[in-house]
Scaffold this active site. Structure first.
Site, PDB file in Angstrom:
ATOM      1  N   CYS A 285      50.498 -97.011  23.190  1.00  0.00           N
ATOM      2  CA  CYS A 285      51.124 -98.323  23.343  1.00  0.00           C
ATOM      3  C   CYS A 285      52.526 -98.314  22.753  1.00  0.00           C
ATOM      4  CB  CYS A 285      50.288 -99.408  22.672  1.00  0.00           C
ATOM      5  SG  CYS A 285      50.264 -99.290  20.867  1.00  0.00           S
TER       6      CYS A 285
ATOM      7  N   CYS B   6      52.856 -97.448  19.152  1.00  0.00           N
ATOM      8  CA  CYS B   6      52.796 -96.006  18.884  1.00  0.00           C
ATOM      9  C   CYS B   6      54.198 -95.403  18.951  1.00  0.00           C
ATOM     10  CB  CYS B   6      51.903 -95.311  19.905  1.00  0.00           C
ATOM     11  SG  CYS B   6      50.166 -95.753  19.812  1.00  0.00           S
TER      12      CYS B   6
ATOM     13  N   ASP C 256      86.837 -91.285  44.399  1.00  0.00           N
ATOM     14  CA  ASP C 256      87.835 -90.262  44.660  1.00  0.00           C
ATOM     15  C   ASP C 256      87.906 -90.087  46.182  1.00  0.00           C
ATOM     16  OD1 ASP C 256      89.636 -88.127  44.149  1.00  0.00           O
ATOM     17  OD2 ASP C 256      88.005 -86.706  44.460  1.00  0.00           O
TER      18      ASP C 256
ATOM     19  N   ASP D  69      84.109 -85.453  42.298  1.00  0.00           N
ATOM     20  CA  ASP D  69      83.525 -84.118  42.423  1.00  0.00           C
ATOM     21  C   ASP D  69      84.357 -83.030  41.759  1.00  0.00           C
ATOM     22  OD1 ASP D  69      85.674 -84.097  44.182  1.00  0.00           O
ATOM     23  OD2 ASP D  69      84.654 -82.792  45.618  1.00  0.00           O
TER      24      ASP D  69
ATOM     25  N   ASP E 169      88.198 -85.390  37.755  1.00  0.00           N
ATOM     26  CA  ASP E 169      87.460 -86.654  37.715  1.00  0.00           C
ATOM     27  C   ASP E 169      86.614 -86.796  36.451  1.00  0.00           C
ATOM     28  OD1 ASP E 169      88.370 -87.449  40.270  1.00  0.00           O
ATOM     29  OD2 ASP E 169      86.855 -86.185  41.224  1.00  0.00           O
TER      30      ASP E 169
END
Length: 742
Positions: free
Chosen positions: A13, A16, A424, A616, A620
C-alpha cells in the site's frame, strides 16, 4: 553518484511506500529514494559503493520488506513463485471462510438450530477460522511490526481488525461455554475470516496485474534471439548472443531476428522494426545502414557487423527507460503518498474515537468494538496507493507499443499539460536529408550530372552527397577527377576528362566572372548549386530538404487539441516561412542558434505556458533540457536523446500529438482513480463509524466488519479495473497508421 532501481518485495500500500523510502534514506551514502507501489520498485541515488548497496538491502529487510534479485529471469521466477503462494493462500482463505460465513449467518435463516449444540457450534467456527488466519499470516507478520515502529500500514489496519474480531469471538465462545446463550449471536470469527479472504482477493488481483505488466518488459527483452550465426576465420559458427563482441560479423538469414545492434556490411533486405518504432511497415536496409537487435529480417540475407552488445543495445535502453519511468513518481503520486502516510494513523484515531464515543453513548463493548473494527477495515488506503502508480505503469507500457518512451512518470504528467510545442525544422519537420528537386542543364543533362557527381564524389557535404545519390539513381557514369581543390565556404573545383569543373553558389560564379543565364535564379526554400565547365556556365541543380509527408497531419492534430506550435530553426526567414506555411504552423522563429532556442523556451515558461520541445540534434540539447517536456526523435543524436524526457523511436511527427494524447489519457485515469479512492473513503468511513445506527439500522452492525472488507476490496478492484482500460487506448493521431497496419 549512481541511480539504481531496486525491486522491492512485500509492498502492499501507499503507507508501505513511505516506510521503504524512510528506511532507505536513513542509509549513509544515499541522497534520494523514491519507492513505487505500482511497480514494486525503489529508485535510489547513492554513492555507488557495494557497501552502501548492501546497507540499502539490509535497511529494506529490517523494515519488513525484501530486495528482489537483479537478475531478470531470477526475479521473474521469484515473482511467479510469490504469486502462486498468494493464490494458494487465497484459495485456502476462501475455502474455509465461505462455510464459516454460512455457519455464522445460518441462524438468521433458521439453519443449524436443530443440529448443533451451542458450544460446539461456536467452537467449529473458531476452528474454521484458524486456516484463514494462517493463509493471511502476511498481514500480521508485516502489520504489527509496522504499527509498533510508529509507521502503521494497510496491513496494520487489517491485522488490528482481524485480531480484534478473533479476540472478541474467543471471548464470546467462552461465554457460550459458561451458558450465556445470548453470546452465541456475537461470535464473530466470520468477520475476521471474511476480512482476510476479501482483502486477499483484492491483493491478488493487484499482484497479478503488476506481474503481467512487469512481464511486458521481460517479453520485450526475450524477443532478442539466444544464438547468433557468426563468421570467424571464414567459417560460420553458432555462438550465444550474450557472447557477441563489437566487430563480429553476423549472418542473418531471411525470417531471423537480428541478434544485436550493428551495421550492414553485405547484402540488402527489408527489416521489420515495429517492436522498436511501432511502425509495422518494413524498412529497406542496404550496405552501411544501421540495424537493431531483435528486429526481424525480411526476404534477403544480411551480413551485419556487431556495433553494440548487451546493455548498450537499443533494446536494453528501451527496457531501462521503461523501468525508470515506472520506478519514478509523478507529482500527483507524491501528493497521494503524503496523504496516505498520515491517513493510516488518522484512521486508527477515528476508530479509537468511534469506540469511545459509542461506549459513552451507552452501547456495550461488543457493539463499540465492532464499530471500531469496521472503521479500521473499511479505511484501508489500498485504492489510494494504487490510483496513480498503476496508471503510470500501464500508460508507459502502452506508449512503448507505439514507439513512445516516457523516461519518467513526471514526463507523463507534464505531457498532459502541454499547451505550446516548439519544433526544430531539420530532421523533425523535414526529412533531414537533402535531395535533388530539379536539374536545370545548360549543356546535356547527362554530361552536367556526370561532371558534378565526379567533382562531388569525395565530398562529405550533404549537398554533394545529394548530387551523387541522384546521379547514381539516374544511372549516370561518374568519371574520375584530379587536381581537386576545396574553396572554403563557396564550392569546389577539379579537372574531369581534361576539363576544368567549378561547382558552387551564385557568388562564386560571379567572383570567377561566369555569367549566369536567365532561369537559373535561386528558388525560395531550395538551395541552388551551379556548375561551370572550362569557364562557361553548364547548369544548376535545385536541392531541398523535403518536408515529411506526415508533418502537416501532425500539426493539424496539435492545433485541434489547442496546442500552439512554434517552429524554431537556424534557417533563413524566407525558407523557414515557406515550410511553416506548408505545414500550417502558427509562429516561426528563424535564424536561431542553440542559445536562442533556449531563450525562447524560457520566454514561454515565464508567460505561464507549459512548453514541449522537439528536436534531434546536439544543438537542441539545451532547449530539450529546459523545456517542461523534451522530446527527441529516435533517429536523433545520443546527446539529444539523453537530454529528453520522452524518446520517439520513429521519426513520424504524429508521435508528438500521440504522446500528448497518451499523457492526457493516463492523467484522466489517475483522476478517476483518485475520485474512486477519496470518494470511497469519504462515503464509507461515516457508515462504518455507525451512521446507519442513527437512522435505526442497528441490525447492520454485526455484519459491518465483513461488509467493510468487501467494500474495501471492491474499491481496489475498481481502481485496477479502471486502470486496465488503458490497455485498449489508441491515440487518434496514429489512427491512419493503425488502419493501414490492420
Amino acid at each position: 553518484m549512481k541511480t539504481k532501481v531496486f525491486r522491492i518485495g512485500g509492498m502492499t500500500c501507499a503507507a508501505c511506500v513511505g516506510r521503504v523510502e524512510s528506511a532507505i534514506r536513513s542509509v549513509k551514502g544515499v541522497t534520494a529514494a523514491e519507492a513505487n507501489i505500482g511497480s514494486c520498485t525503489a529508485s535510489v541515488t547513492y554513492d555507488g559503493t557495494p557497501e552502501t548497496e548492501a546497507a540499502i538491502a539490509k535497511a529494506v529487510t529490517a523494515a519488513g520488506y525484501s530486495v528482489v534479485s537483479d537478475d531478470r529471469e531470477k526475479a521473474a521466477e521469484e515473482g511467479l513463485k510469490a504469486l502462486k503462494v498468494q493464490y494458494r493462500d487465497l484459495i485456502i482463505a476462501i475455502v474455509f471462510a465461505i462455510p464459516l460465513c454460512i455457519m455464522a449467518m445460518g441462524p438468521m435463516f433458521g439453519l443449524f438450530d436443530r443440529f448443533l449444540d451451542p458450544f460446539p457450534y461456536a467452537a467449529v467456527q473458531g476452528l474454521l477460522c484458524i486456516p484463514v488466519l494462517i493463509a493471511g499470516r502476511r498481514f500480521f507478520l508485516k502489520g504489527f511490526p509496522a504499527l509498533f515502529s510508529g509507521h502503521p500500514t494497510m496491513d496494520s489496519l487489517i491485522a488490528l481488525g482481524a485480531t480484534a474480531s478473533v479476540i472478541l469471538g474467543t471471548y464470546n465462545t467462552y461465554l457460550v461455554y459458561t451458558g450465556d446463550m445470548h453470546a452465541l449471536h456475537m461470535v464473530c470469527f466470520d468477520s475476521a475470516a471474511m476480512i482476510i479472504a476479501l482483502v486477499s482477493v483484492g491483493k491478488y488481483v493487484e499482484a497479478r496485474s503488476r506481474f503481467k505488466t512487469d512481464d511486458s518488459v521481460r517479453k520485450l527483452l526475450d524477443t532478442a534471439p539466444d544464438e547468433a550465426s557468426v563468421i570467424r576465420d571464414g567459417v560460420e559458427i553458432k555462438v550465444k548472443s550474450s557472447d557477441l563482441v563489437a566487430g563480429d560479423i553476423m549472418l542473418v538469414r531471411p525470417g531471423e531476428r537480428i541478434p544485436t545492434d550493428g551495421t550492414v556490411v553485405s547484402g540488402s533486405s527489408t527489416v521489420n522494426e515495429s517492436m522498436l518504432t511501432g511502425e509495422s511497415m518494413p524498412v529497406d536496409k542496404k550496405e552501411g545502414d544501421l540495424v537493431y537487435g531483435a528486429t526481424v529480417n525480411g526476404g534477403g540475407s544480411l551480413q551485419v557487423r556487431a556495433e553494440k552488445t548487451g546493455e548498450d543495445t537499443v533494446l536494453f535502453q528501451i527496457a531501462r527507460m521503461m523501468e525508470m519511468a515506472r520506478s519514478t513518481k509523478a507529482p500527483v503520486a507524491s501528493m497521494a503518498d503524503k496523504v496516505a502516510s498520515v491517513f493510516v494513523p488518522v484512521v486508527i484515531g477515528i476508530a479509537v474515537l468511534s469506540f469511545a464515543g459509542w461506549m459513552l453513548a451507552g452501547r456495550d463493548l461488543q457493539f463499540s468494538l465492532t464499530i471500531a473494527i469496521s472503521v479500521l477495515v473499511i479505511s484501508c488506503p489500498c485504492a489510494l496507493g494504487l490510483a496513480t502508480p498503476l496508471a503510470m505503469v500501464v500508460g508507459t507500457w502502452k506508449g512503448s507499443e507505439y514507439g513512445i518512451l516516457f523516461k519518467t512518470a513526471t514526463a507523463v504528467e507534464s505531457s498532459s499539460k502541454t499547451d505550446v510545442i516548439v519544433l526544430d525544422k531539420t530532421g523533425t519537420c523535414t526529412m533531414g536529408t537533402p535531395s535533388v528537386n530539379q536539374v536545370r542543364p545548360y549543356i546535356g543533362e547527362g554530361e552536367l550530372l556526370s561532371m558534378m557527381a565526379s567533382a562531388e564524389s569525395d565530398s562529405e557535404h550533404p549537398l554533394g552527397k545529394a548530387i551523387c545519390a541522384y546521379a547514381a539513381e539516374k544511372g549516370v557514369a561518374v568519371p574520375p577527377h584530379e587536381e581537386f581543390n576545396s574553396i572554403s565556404g563557396n564550392g569546389i573545383e577539379c579537372v574531369c576528362n581534361g576539363k576544368k569543373v567549378l561547382i558552387g553558389n551564385a557568388g562564386l560564379m560571379a567572383d570567377r566572372g561566369i555569367e549566369i543565364p536567365e532561369g537559373h535564379d535561386e528558388v525560395l526554400g531550395m538551395t541552388c548549386v551551379m556548375a561551370s565547365v572550362d569557364g562557361k556556365f553548364a547548369g544548376s541543380v535545385l536541392i531541398s530538404d523535403p518536408v515529411r509527408p506526415e508533418s502537416a497531419e501532425a500539426i493539424r492534430y496539435l492545433r485541434e487539441d489547442g496546442v500552439k506550435v512554434i517552429m524554431a530553426t537556424g534557417d533563413g526567414e524566407a525558407a523557414a516561412n515557406k515550410i511553416a506555411s506548408e505545414l500550417g504552423i502558427d509562429e516561426v522563429r528563424s535564424g536561431m542558434k542553440p542559445d536562442g532556442k533556449l531563450k525562447l523556451i524560457k520566454e514561454m515558461q515565464i508567460a505561464q505556458h507549459h512548453v514541449a520541445m522537439i528536436g534531434d540534434g546536439i544543438n537542441d540539447a539545451p532547449a530539450l533540457s529546459q523545456a517542461d517536456v523534451g522530446m527527441a526523435v529516435g533517429a536523433g543524436t545520443d546527446v539529444a536523446i539523453e537530454s529528453a524526457d520522452i524518446v520517439l523511436m520513429n521519426s513520424d511527427l504524429r508521435s508528438v500529438p500521440a504522446s500528448l494524447e497518451t499523457g492526457k489519457a493516463v492523467m484522466k485515469t489517475v483522476k478517476q482513480n483518485l475520485v474512486f479512492a477519496f470518494g470511497y473513503n469519504a462515503v464509507c468511513i461515516p457508515i462504518a463509524a455507525g451512521l446507519p445506527v442513527l437512522f435505526g439500522y442497528d441490525g447492520l452492525v454485526e455484519q459491518m466488519p465483513m461488509l467493510s472488507a468487501a467494500a474495501m476490496s471492491l474499491s481496489s478492484i475498481s481502481v485496477v479495473t479502471n486502470t486496465l482500460r488503458l490497455r485498449r487506448f489508441k491515440p487518434k493521431a496514429l489512427a491512419s497508421i493503425q488502419a493501414r497496419q490492420s
